[in-house]
Design a protein around this motif. Structure first.
Motif, short mmCIF file in Angstrom:
data_model
loop_
_atom_site.label_atom_id
_atom_site.label_comp_id
_atom_site.label_asym_id
_atom_site.label_seq_id
_atom_site.Cartn_x
_atom_site.Cartn_y
_atom_site.Cartn_z
N SER A 80 0.79 -1.23 0.00
CA SER A 80 0.00 0.00 0.00
C SER A 80 0.83 1.28 0.00
O SER A 80 0.30 2.34 -0.33
N GLN A 81 2.09 1.20 0.42
CA GLN A 81 2.92 2.41 0.59
C GLN A 81 2.28 3.38 1.58
O GLN A 81 2.42 4.60 1.47
N ALA A 82 1.57 2.83 2.55
CA ALA A 82 0.87 3.66 3.53
C ALA A 82 1.83 4.12 4.62
O ALA A 82 2.86 3.50 4.88
N ASP A 94 -6.21 2.11 5.73
CA ASP A 94 -4.87 2.65 5.56
C ASP A 94 -4.93 3.83 4.61
O ASP A 94 -5.91 3.99 3.86
N GLY A 142 -2.89 4.44 2.13
CA GLY A 142 -1.97 4.13 1.03
C GLY A 142 -2.53 4.45 -0.34
O GLY A 142 -3.46 5.25 -0.50
#
Length: 398
Positions: A328-330, A350, A352
């Protein structure tokens, strides 16, 4: 609801209403073609799926039926053709009635955005008009009425788009909803499919456990037994060779510890011991604390919950947070567990990039299988660009 999520709903509602307007006009223009039962069902099913996605209703869309001949016109088994044909005039009316105000709102916001800085670029006869009939003839009018129109119409969209879009979606689902017999048949089909998935998953889990025990723990126990037998024989043949016997016993001891570790891993994959030791609260606390993304955990008083439900919640949260960490790159996530009457709800969020899809092998399919096995539901709201929200609901009544 947070402001970001509210604006996401406003955007989705606006897109839905504009799509309803286009769909209503297209229904009128293509009415002769859409009166063909097969195309009517395809058209109705597309609208049903679209409305279901907006409302977050699982199983709202269905595959189109492929009936021919007299059965295509009458469709006595399901009755879906008659409802699909009924939806044509309803969609033409409601699509225009609900979508036209949204178009006027968005269009006048665009007019105000253009007119405020660029009113002077238009000719005297073509000056843009704000608030329907006020011509912009100078900077005073532009900088006062322009931002005011943008603000008022944006506030109107903020307040009105989501409920109006949901109202249209509910009308769609009401018109296209199945009869009681059809709902029962579809429910039986869903339960049959989930039962088959559960049996397949159970068989795969048994094979995995058998493989882990056979290739790991059993192999180590056999090696330990052989070392102990050699040590016993060496001690019987030469009691003075203590160093050799000590090495064999040390290897056997190390192998025993490794076998015990592997056995604990197998047991943990069947039913996490942390659930039995610390309960669902403690288990989820451990999962969220160990997540690679800062995660907030909120748990209400859940009272008594069955071990099967606890296990599904634990694995669902663990799998979802694993996805957050990997894909997710959260920078932040949250887990909310609550109970209302006999329904247990789990919300995993999240901030993300979104785009979660169980068809892409992100682990959501596994969550869905576990939840459906207990007659629960899973809803995934993950538009491109984020945020993502996964809602799991499980029956937990006694």
């Amino acid at each position: 609801m947070t402001s970001d999520r509210r604006w996401v709903r406003v955007r989705r509602g606006g897109v839905y209403l504009l799509g309803a307007l286009v769909s209503g006009v297209a229904t009128v223009l293509a009415l002769p073609l859409l009166c063909i039962p097969r195309f009517a069902r395809l058209w109705a099913n597309w609208h049903r799926g679209r409305a279901g996605r907006l409302l977050g209703a699982p199983f709202a869309s269905r595959p189109a039926l492929h009936a021919t001949g007299r059965r295509a016109w009458a469709d006595p088994v399901t009755g879906r053709t008659s409802r699909a044909l009924l939806w044509l005039p309803v969609n033409a009316i409601t699509g225009v009635a609900f979508g036209l105000p949204a178009l006027l709102c968005v269009g006048n916001i665009v007019v105000a955005v253009i007119a405020t800085p660029l009113w002077w670029a238009f000719g005297l006869e073509d000056r843009p008009r704000l608030f329907i009939d006020v011509a912009v003839t100078g900077w005073a009018t532009a900088v006062t009425l322009g931002p005011l129109q943008i603000l008022l119409l944006t506030a109107l969209a903020y307040v009105g788009f989501p409920p109006i879009a949901r109202a249209h979606a509910r009308i769609c689902l009401v018109v296209l909803s199945d009869s009681t017999d059809e709902q029962l048949a579809e429910r039986v089909a869903v339960l049959t499919r989930t039962r088959a998935d559960v049996l397949d998953a159970h068989g795969a889990e048994l094979r995995r456990i058998e493989r882990d025990l056979h290739d790991g723990t059993q192999a180590r126990l056999v090696a330990i037994a052989m070392r102990l037998a050699v040590a016993r024989q060496a001690f019987s043949d030469n009691p003075q060779d203590e160093q050799f016997v000590e090495e064999l016993l040390r290897d056997a001891h190390e192998g025993t510890e490794e076998a015990m570790t592997e056995l604990r891993e197998v047991i943990r994959s069947v039913y996490p011991p942390i659930l039995a030791d610390r309960g669902l609260d403690g288990a989820l606390t451990a999962v969220t604390t160990g997540c690679g993304v800062p995660t907030r955990l909120d748990i209400d008083d859940l009272e008594r919950v069955s071990p099967a439900v606890e296990a599904v919640v634990y694995f669902a949260v663990a799998e979802a947070l694993t996805n957050v960490t990997k894909h997710s790159q959260a920078t932040a996530a949250g887990v909310r567990v609550s109970r209302t009457a006999d329904r247990l709800s789990v919300l995993i969020t999240d901030n993300g990039t979104g785009g979660a899809d169980d068809r892409q092998g992100t682990g959501i399919a596994g969550i869905r299988r576990r939840v459906l096995a207990l007659d629960g539901t899973v809803e995934v709201d993950s538009p491109a660009g984020g945020p993502t929200a996964i809602t799991v609901e499980l029956p937990c009544g006694w």
